[in-house]
Design an enzyme around this catalytic site. Structure first.
Site, PDB file in Angstrom:
ATOM      1  CG  HIS A 296     -14.912  -7.603 -16.349  1.00 38.27           C
ATOM      2  ND1 HIS A 296     -15.556  -8.146 -17.538  1.00 38.27           N
ATOM      3  CD2 HIS A 296     -15.502  -6.186 -15.995  1.00 38.27           C
ATOM      4  CE1 HIS A 296     -16.090  -6.599 -18.007  1.00 38.27           C
ATOM      5  NE2 HIS A 296     -16.045  -6.103 -17.003  1.00 38.27           N
TER       6      HIS A 296
ATOM      7  CG  HIS B 261     -15.613  -2.986 -20.438  1.00 39.85           C
ATOM      8  ND1 HIS B 261     -14.487  -2.853 -19.697  1.00 39.85           N
ATOM      9  CD2 HIS B 261     -16.650  -3.333 -19.696  1.00 39.85           C
ATOM     10  CE1 HIS B 261     -14.827  -3.354 -18.475  1.00 39.85           C
ATOM     11  NE2 HIS B 261     -16.171  -3.394 -18.421  1.00 39.85           N
TER      12      HIS B 261
ATOM     13  CD  GLU C 127     -21.089  -4.589 -21.117  1.00 36.34           C
ATOM     14  OE1 GLU C 127     -20.320  -3.458 -21.327  1.00 36.34           O
ATOM     15  OE2 GLU C 127     -21.887  -4.464 -20.097  1.00 36.34           O
TER      16      GLU C 127
ATOM     17  CG  HIS D 261     -16.167  -1.989 -13.471  1.00 39.09           C
ATOM     18  ND1 HIS D 261     -15.686  -1.360 -14.284  1.00 39.09           N
ATOM     19  CD2 HIS D 261     -16.725  -3.021 -14.161  1.00 39.09           C
ATOM     20  CE1 HIS D 261     -15.880  -1.730 -15.781  1.00 39.09           C
ATOM     21  NE2 HIS D 261     -16.355  -2.887 -15.540  1.00 39.09           N
TER      22      HIS D 261
ATOM     23  CG  ASP E 151     -19.564  -5.905 -15.542  1.00 39.30           C
ATOM     24  OD1 ASP E 151     -18.386  -5.100 -15.473  1.00 39.30           O
ATOM     25  OD2 ASP E 151     -20.241  -5.765 -16.167  1.00 39.30           O
ATOM     26  CG  ASP E 152     -20.579  -2.903 -12.445  1.00 41.34           C
ATOM     27  OD1 ASP E 152     -19.593  -2.031 -11.988  1.00 41.34           O
ATOM     28  OD2 ASP E 152     -20.369  -3.287 -13.504  1.00 41.34           O
TER      29      ASP E 152
HETATM   30  N1  ADE Z   1     -18.580   0.355 -16.004  1.00 42.31           N
HETATM   31  C1  ADE Z   1     -18.994  -0.431 -15.190  1.00 42.31           C
HETATM   32  N2  ADE Z   1     -19.651  -1.556 -15.574  1.00 42.31           N
HETATM   33  C2  ADE Z   1     -19.441  -1.535 -16.635  1.00 42.31           C
HETATM   34  C3  ADE Z   1     -19.926  -2.344 -17.786  1.00 42.31           C
HETATM   35  N3  ADE Z   1     -20.616  -3.532 -17.683  1.00 42.31           N
HETATM   36  N4  ADE Z   1     -19.743  -2.038 -19.262  1.00 42.31           N
HETATM   37  C4  ADE Z   1     -19.000  -0.808 -19.213  1.00 42.31           C
HETATM   38  N5  ADE Z   1     -18.635   0.130 -18.504  1.00 42.31           N
HETATM   39  C5  ADE Z   1     -18.781  -0.331 -17.340  1.00 42.31           C
HETATM   40 ZN    ZN Z   2     -17.050  -4.399 -16.763  1.00 42.22          ZN
END
Ligand code: ADE
Ligand code: ZN
Length: 346
Positions: free
Chosen positions: A25, A205, A208, A27, A286-287
């Site tokens: 996971h 997703h 969250e 992006h 995630d990011d």
């Molecule tokens: N796109 C990038 N990061 C995300 C996240 N944590 N939740 C939903 N969409 C995303």
């Molecule tokens: Zn994500």
């Protein structure tokens, strides 16, 4: 289940860093570090609306998912050429290799970039070329998952799938990302069914920020095989029983949850409770450029905050391979490497 010998608290961070793992996971647009963002802007004759790298980094304070998504989207504006997508992906893959990630399944959203006038081919060719080079130059395997943006329409998701059709061989699956609350999964039932018919694997997703109901519908309506995040599942005991019984993996992202205020502190994160409940949780970044760390930072900070042990570490890394979309023989080979490390680590 392997019973792991105890490791001292001082040695645990080294074990977490060194253990082989998969990341499921992440992006790729969220791995774009400020330094590379400025470099790509300069290469493309564009301006980043912040004075410098430090000022930009200081702007990475978010009250919720939507506040993050707005900044994330602004950051993607510097991506213009296939080489830009290659360079961003290559930078992430080098970081992943340093964290002993042996396999990664990378999310990307073509709709963000086609919305800026780029072609899906530009995006996919750049990402894929970096994944191919990672295998030969870094020794790690990387596959690609196209995420539809859930705040956009069903028709736009179908269009994104259509544009990806010439590249089906470069994709392992599809996912669903972007603003969750107010955008339940049901709108995407038909496009997910079509992708499934094409042989693509399905993730989304869910849970969250959104309620357990969105996890139920991701499973029952979209028919996904993994849930991304899923931390809200712990509010619904019938859902926990379902996820456990069906062995549905959950790709948990603790630093993301912290930075997007899903939990007030890492010490209040429910990762340990998920494992204790028998859920197939994994740890992911995630990011990473926005949330303060790559996958090993997620492991070390969360283990310290929750007092998790070497047994949890083994379980999470084992789960990461188990939950991946690689074939069973590759899973077993990676899990054997994991067992060997835990047997020999002092
Ligand atoms: N796109 C990038 N990061 C995300 C996240 N944590 N939740 C939903 N969409 C995303
Ligand atoms: Zn994500």
């Amino acid at each position: 289940m392997m019973t792991v010998k105890p490791i001292s608290a001082q040695r645990l961070p080294a074990l977490l860093a060194r253990m082989p793992k998969a990341e499921l996971h992440m992006h790729i647009e969220g791995s774009l570090e400020p330094e590379l963002m400025f470099a790509l802007a300069a290469r493309n004759g564009l301006q980043v609306p912040y004075a410098d790298v430090e000022t930009l980094r200081r702007a990475y304070v978010f009250g919720n998912l939507q506040e993050f998504l707005d900044i994330y989207h602004a950051g993607t504006l510097v991506l213009r050429s296939e080489q830009d997508f290659y360079d961003m992906t290559w930078a992430y893959l080098q970081r992943a290799a340093a964290d002993h990630v042996l396999h990664t399944e990378i999310f990307f959203d073509t709709q963000t970039h086609t919305g800026h006038g780029l072609s899906a081919d530009t995006v996919l060719n750049g990402l894929h070329r970096a994944c191919v080079d990672a295998k030969t130059q870094l020794g790690i395997s990387a596959s690609l998952i196209l995420c539809f943006l859930r705040h956009l329409s069903e028709a736009e998701a179908f269009e994104a799938l259509e544009q990806a059709m010439p590249h089906l061989d470069k994709l392992v699956g599809i996912g669903l990302a972007s603003s969750e609350v107010g955008h339940p999964p049901e709108k995407f039932a038909r496009v997910f069914a079509k992708a499934r018919g094409l042989g693509l694997r399905l993730v989304a997703h869910a849970g969250e920020e959104g309620p357990p109901a969105y996890i139920w519908s991701a499973l029952d309506v979209l028919k996904v095989e993994r849930i991304d995040h899923g931390v809200q599942s712990m509010k619904d005991s019938a859902l926990v029983a379902r996820l456990k019984q069906a062995r549905i993996p959950l790709t948990v992202c603790p630093l993301s949850n912290l930075k997007l205020r899903v939990f007030p502190s890492l010490a209040q994160h429910n990762l340990g409770a998920m494992l204790d409940a028998g859920l197939m949780a994994t740890v992911n970044s995630d990011d990473p450029a926005y949330f303060g760390g790559y996958v090993n930072d997620n492991f070390t900070q969360t283990f310290a905050a929750l007092g998790l042990t070497a047994q949890h570490a083994w379980q999470l890394a084992y789960n990461s391979f188990e939950a991946s979309f690689i074939d069973v023989s590759a899973k077993r080979a990676y899990q054997a490497q994991l067992a060997e490390l835990f047997e020999t680590f002092e």
